[in-house]
Design a protein around this motif. Structure first.
Motif, PDB file in Angstrom:
ATOM      1  N   ASP A   1       0.696   4.113  -2.756  1.00 42.95           N
ATOM      2  CA  ASP A   1       0.340   5.486  -2.414  1.00 42.95           C
ATOM      3  C   ASP A   1       1.432   6.486  -2.767  1.00 42.95           C
ATOM      4  OD1 ASP A   1      -1.580   4.635   0.577  1.00 42.95           O
ATOM      5  OD2 ASP A   1      -2.145   4.842  -1.531  1.00 42.95           O
ATOM      6  N   GLU A   2       2.624   5.978  -3.006  1.00 41.98           N
ATOM      7  CA  GLU A   2       3.698   6.872  -3.439  1.00 41.98           C
ATOM      8  C   GLU A   2       3.681   7.005  -4.958  1.00 41.98           C
ATOM      9  OE1 GLU A   2       5.487   8.311  -0.887  1.00 41.98           O
ATOM     10  OE2 GLU A   2       6.212   9.622  -2.498  1.00 41.98           O
TER      11      GLU A   2
ATOM     12  N   TYR B   1       0.821  -1.208   0.000  1.00 37.57           N
ATOM     13  CA  TYR B   1       0.000   0.000   0.000  1.00 37.57           C
ATOM     14  C   TYR B   1       0.857   1.261   0.000  1.00 37.57           C
ATOM     15  CZ  TYR B   1      -4.642  -2.052   0.824  1.00 37.57           C
ATOM     16  OH  TYR B   1      -5.836  -2.724   0.696  1.00 37.57           O
ATOM     17  N   PHE B   2       1.910   1.245   0.824  1.00 35.44           N
ATOM     18  CA  PHE B   2       2.764   2.438   0.898  1.00 35.44           C
ATOM     19  C   PHE B   2       3.357   2.748  -0.473  1.00 35.44           C
ATOM     20  CE2 PHE B   2       1.805   2.512   5.074  1.00 35.44           C
ATOM     21  CZ  PHE B   2       2.587   1.815   5.985  1.00 35.44           C
TER      22      PHE B   2
ATOM     23  N   LEU C   1       0.630   6.362  -7.010  1.00 34.21           N
ATOM     24  CA  LEU C   1      -0.630   6.931  -7.479  1.00 34.21           C
ATOM     25  C   LEU C   1      -1.304   7.729  -6.378  1.00 34.21           C
ATOM     26  CD1 LEU C   1      -2.358   3.819  -9.124  1.00 34.21           C
ATOM     27  CD2 LEU C   1      -1.024   5.549 -10.294  1.00 34.21           C
ATOM     28  N   MET C   2      -2.065   8.743  -6.782  1.00 37.90           N
ATOM     29  CA  MET C   2      -2.907   9.447  -5.815  1.00 37.90           C
ATOM     30  C   MET C   2      -4.215   9.808  -6.519  1.00 37.90           C
ATOM     31  SD  MET C   2      -2.662  13.074  -3.854  1.00 37.90           S
ATOM     32  CE  MET C   2      -0.984  13.086  -3.332  1.00 37.90           C
TER      33      MET C   2
END
Lengths: 176, 808
Positions: free
Chosen positions: A114-115, A110-111, A117-118
């Motif tokens: 999240d780095e 997940y991290f 795509l946002m």
């Protein structure tokens, strides 16, 4: 992109990232439905299908299906590249990534996502840049002092009482 | 034991510590995952999870800061397996508020997974996020931006938009790129806030950092899509975007952004998409991007998916902006090449795009027809469907024979889910472009025999009408249909059409009159055998049986030797369990007994049916419950087995008053004096007394209505319209349509021509028959379409000035 799912051939969910506000119940329903549709596809079929009012782009890497639901005006072919980029990032981070890595380190998956795509769009198109950011963030994770015995404790210091067990300090980069 | 708020004595501290020390630490995440995976059954897994959840719950109750992070992480894992985790929501907030980075990381992740804007709890995050947006560590700021940008509610976005805007102006590219995407989310949630981000966008495209460039283009795209003002404002960026794109293509190898030899394809695609939006409906912008589009289209490497992704986006842009024709042809050719690509994804994308452009660039797409037709044989279902839709769009008078061959072959071999649509498509195409009647009948036969059970119900009356209209083919048709059902009478639509034809043209069948092919020898008994088999068969539906029985009855006037046999069959079915069959049989029996003198007249050969175009919309009006007449569209005749209802209605004339809107009229081949022939058919018509009206007069087009009422049927009003043109240029492709309120029924006959000549040198005449059983006031809405002076004209008007004598 509305959401991204990772699931195994047996229909076990490994990651779900939603970019649109949906209730838990609705999410479960959509996941179940979409998994069924994708798992029913034969190997010779193309990577795109229509589902509800969305376009679904999926690709299988070893035992994992990577599945993205995109909107009408989004480019399916570049979404395939996006999926591939994510897999490359995971691969670089874990060193030859396999499904077990993602199972046991789902929070890291997940991290990394999240780095990368946002809100469903790519944040950075440079692989190097994303990996560096993750690396730096990992270094910020607090180090926990851990003893080899059955008791995993941090120290409680209060007047008059000294910690009376010997500790063998063993650093561990994540508290988990 | 826990004395909240009171100071503890040292003894109490020690006691507590011993207790705490004696309790085991919560197990680690990976330990839990390992344990749960050993569960062999669902029940075993549930048990483990419940046990762990209980432990986590008590740990939460103790307000244990140390292991909160670990516990929430475990909860997130269990949530992914499908178990409830709502009791962890508040804990996520506590983690976010913690000073530790590890806590924040898990806390924010938990918030994104467990919270959504439906819960009020999420609003408590707002303050934490605000603080973290101003944190000294950029990775903390990043976490906050990410969370806000993924799941921030409208309230949160409103509260924090200012912070995001601030970060959008920072020089730190790590934060700037995230702020841009966060702004996109804010705008999606609260569109009114868009204005606030405008100043910050000023220098976004001057950035060198690809991350910032990419996210900036996304932000600009979002703003332009949402606001025409923004769109106009940002058009000035076109030259700069073109330059950036050019640099990406021309520049050498850049390892950081390279994908299979292409420099930053993600950015290229996004820029192309923004250019599409900016160039749409704007000549200047479209011109400014013409060159770069041509360059991308010709220079992009196509061996890998990534290159094709860029080409695809380029094609979409070319087709959407005001590009010159050369560029459009280039785009379609790219799609044509895509169709030949080994990669099925590329083929799929090509077919989808071609389907979108086939209307506007028909000729260009036609050139790739053979490749498209080849895709009908593809293994992938989605590709086949698209190829089928595209094929139907490409059929025209020139290629009908070749295309039909392919489509019939496809119908034969395709999956059942396609057969109904394919059959309908073939019927439509055949109707529009059939090169000859024989070909048309043959095609229909082929569809009925290959996919007979998938043909839609409403196709049967259409086909029957087609067959009646091809007068010279009757013998050939009935012969072929007879042969088709001899072997197999399980396909209902085929059997229904065949039964109807045999009933009508059975005399041609037994007399062996076929010219088109070798006539077969068949006796009356053999014909009755097959019809009776249909009646008896378990495979025949009630509707099919109805067709068969009526056909047998009709043959009583066409056959000479077997009338007794027919009488016997009909009387047997007088006691059928099927109510529909029973009724028919009883009535037919009555025809034999009491009304034998009327039998031959009633069962006469059916006249050629006029193509009825009016009844569809009025029926729609009825089902919708609307009272206003709806504008017409030319539609094929409505559903329902018309021919058999005709037979029933003939019988009903003996007693009932079910009036059908289909009144036998002159065939379409005699256009001009339609009015005169009507007068003949309807007997004496009252010509005098009803004044004519000018129903429409505008732009030089005048339409007059003249009225006639029938003495024999006072509910019928016949209106003859005359259209004249006082301008100096002809009006071509003139189409008159009319709609009436739902208590009326309308029939439009063929017009005399479709050209209204200039200077009133001639008129178009058309007859309308209005059925007004309830004697209501006549109202009509008319729609006129025609071409005049090079442009397409269209007008809607209401006609309310009908004289009372026309409807009272």
């Amino acid at each position: 992109m509305r959401f991204m799912l990772l699931f195994s051939r047996q229909g076990k969910l490994r990651l779900q990232k939603w970019y649109l506000a949906t209730s838990d119940k609705e999410r479960k329903k959509m996941v179940r439905e979409l998994m069924q549709v994708v798992l029913a596809r034969k190997p010779k079929m193309c990577s795109f299908l229509e589902w509800r009012d969305l376009k679904v782009v999926y690709k299988r890497y070893a035992s994992l299906y990577f599945c993205c639901a995109i909107e009408g005006q989004d480019n399916e072919l570049i979404t395939l590249e996006l999926i591939h980029r994510y897999v490359e990032l995971l691969d670089k981070y874990f060193g030859s990534v396999c499904e077990l890595d993602i199972i046991f380190n789902f929070e890291k998956a997940y991290f990394i996502l999240d780095e990368f795509l946002m809100g469903g769009d790519v944040q950075d198109t440079s692989k190097k840049s994303v990996l560096k950011a993750i690396e730096q963030a990992d270094l910020l994770q607090e180090v926990r002092v851990r003893d080899k015995g059955a008791l995993n404790r941090s120290f409680f210091f209060f007047p008059g009482v000294f910690p009376f067990f010997k500790t063998h300090t063993h650093t561990q980069s994540l508290c988990c | 034991m826990y004395l909240a708020g009171e100071a503890w004595s040292p003894n109490q501290w020690i006691t507590r510590q011993f207790l705490v020390l004696r309790m085991p630490a919560p197990i680690r995440l990976r330990e839990l995952i390992r344990t749960i995976r050993t569960a062999r059954t669902q029940a075993e897994e549930r048990e483990m999870i419940q046990k762990e959840c209980a432990a986590i719950r008590s740990s939460f109750r103790e307000e244990d800061n140390t292991y909160r992070c670990r516990n929430v992480a475990k909860l997130l894992y269990m949530h992914m397996l499908g178990y409830p985790a709502h009791f962890g929501q508040l804990e996520c907030l506590k983690l976010i508020a913690s000073q530790k980075f590890t806590d924040k990381r898990i806390g924010y992740l938990g918030a994104m997974l467990l919270l959504d804007e439906r819960q009020d709890v999420h609003l408590l995050m707002t303050n934490c996020i605000k603080n973290d947006l101003n944190h000294s560590t950029q990775y903390v700021q990043g976490l906050a931006l990410c969370t806000l940008g993924c799941m921030g509610s409208s309230e949160m976005c409103r509260d924090l938009a200012g912070e995001v805007e601030k970060l959008l102006k920072t020089s730190n590219s790590y934060l700037r790129k995230k702020a841009a995407l966060c702004a996109v989310h804010v705008i999606r949630k609260v569109p009114e806030l868009m204005e606030m981000f405008l100043p910050a966008t000023k220098n976004l495209l001057n950035e060198k950092n690809h991350g910032v460039l990419h996210t900036s283009v996304v932000l600009l795209t979002e703003m332009c899509e949402r606001s025409p003002d923004m769109l106009a404002h940002f058009r000035k960026l076109v030259p700069q975007l073109v330059r950036i794109l050019k640099n990406l293509i021309m520049s050498g190898y850049s390892p950081e952004h390279d994908v299979s030899g292409i420099s930053d394809p993600f950015l290229q695609v996004r820029i192309l998409r923004l250019l599409r939006i900016l160039g749409r409906n704007d000549d200047d912008s479209s011109e400014a991007m013409n060159d770069i589009l041509a360059q991308v289209a010709t220079n992009t490497e196509t061996s890998k998916n990534v290159g094709n992704a860029i080409l695809y986006e380029t094609v979409l842009t070319i087709m959407d902006i005001k590009s010159e024709s050369g560029l459009r042809v280039l785009a379609i050719n790219i799609l044509g090449r895509f169709l030949l690509n080994n990669d099925k994804n590329i083929r799929y994308v090509a077919l989808t795009s071609l389907l979108k452009t086939v209307q506007t660039d028909h000729n260009a797409v036609q050139r790739h027809r053979s490749t498209i037709v080849d895709c009908l044989k593809d293994l992938d279902v989605s590709i086949k469907r698209r190829a089928m839709e595209l094929s139907f769009a490409l059929v025209n008078g020139n290629n009908i024979r070749g295309m039909m061959k392919e489509l019939l072959y496809f119908l034969d071999s395709c999956e059942p889910e396609f057969k109904a649509d394919c059959a309908s498509g073939i019927f439509l195409a055949a109707e529009k472009y059939a090169p000859s009647k024989r070909w048309h009948i043959d095609t229909i036969m082929r569809v009925l025999t290959t996919a007979g059970s998938y043909v839609r119900d409403d196709a049967v009356p259409n086909l029957i009408q087609l067959i009646t209209n091809s007068v010279e083919m009757h013998a050939y048709t009935v012969q072929r249909l007879y042969k088709a059902i001899l072997g197999d009478y399980s396909q209902q639509p085929l059997v229904q059409v065949a039964a109807w034809c045999i009933g009508e043209y059975g005399d041609l069948l037994v007399s062996g009159q076929c010219e088109e092919e070798e006539p077969i020898q068949v006796t009356e008994d053999e014909v009755l055998d097959i019809l009776e088999s249909v009646l008896i068969s378990n495979m025949s539906t009630s509707v099919t049986r109805g067709y068969a029985l009526t056909a047998i009855m009709k043959l009583s006037t066409r056959f000479t030797c077997t009338v007794n046999r027919i009488k016997k069959v009909v009387s047997i079915y007088g006691s059928s369990i099927d109510v529909e069959l029973q009724q028919r049989a009883v009535e037919y029996n009555a025809l034999f007994k009491k009304y034998d003198h009327m039998r031959s007249a009633l069962l006469e050969r059916m006249p050629v049916m006029e193509k009825v175009t009016t009844n569809g919309p009025t029926e729609i009006v009825q089902t919708n419950g609307e009272t206003d007449p709806t504008p017409l569209e030319t539609k094929p005749p409505p559903s329902g087995p018309q021919p058999t209802s005709q037979a029933n209605d003939l019988l009903d004339l003996l007693g009932g008053n079910d009036i059908t809107p289909v009144i036998p009229t002159a065939p379409t081949s005699k256009p001009a004096s339609a009015g005169g022939e009507l007068l003949d058919l309807l007997g004496d018509i009252n010509l005098t007394g009803i004044p004519s009206i000018t129903a429409y007069s505008k732009n030089g087009l005048k339409i007059e209505f003249t009225f006639e009422r029938s003495n024999t049927n006072p509910s019928v009003t016949v209106i003859t319209i005359q259209a004249s043109n006082s301008t100096e240029l002809d009006m071509t492709d003139f189409v008159f349509q009319a709609a009436v309120p739902k208590t009326f029924q309308l029939q439009l006959l063929s017009p005399s021509s479709s050209i209204v000549p200039a200077f009133n040198t001639g008129t178009i005449t058309q007859v309308i028959k209005v059925l007004n059983p309830q004697k209501q006031q006549l109202r009509m809405r008319i729609k006129l379409t025609y071409n005049h002076k090079g442009s397409a004209m269209q007008d809607l008007a209401e006609v309310n000035n009908f004289p009372p004598q026309s409807w009272q």
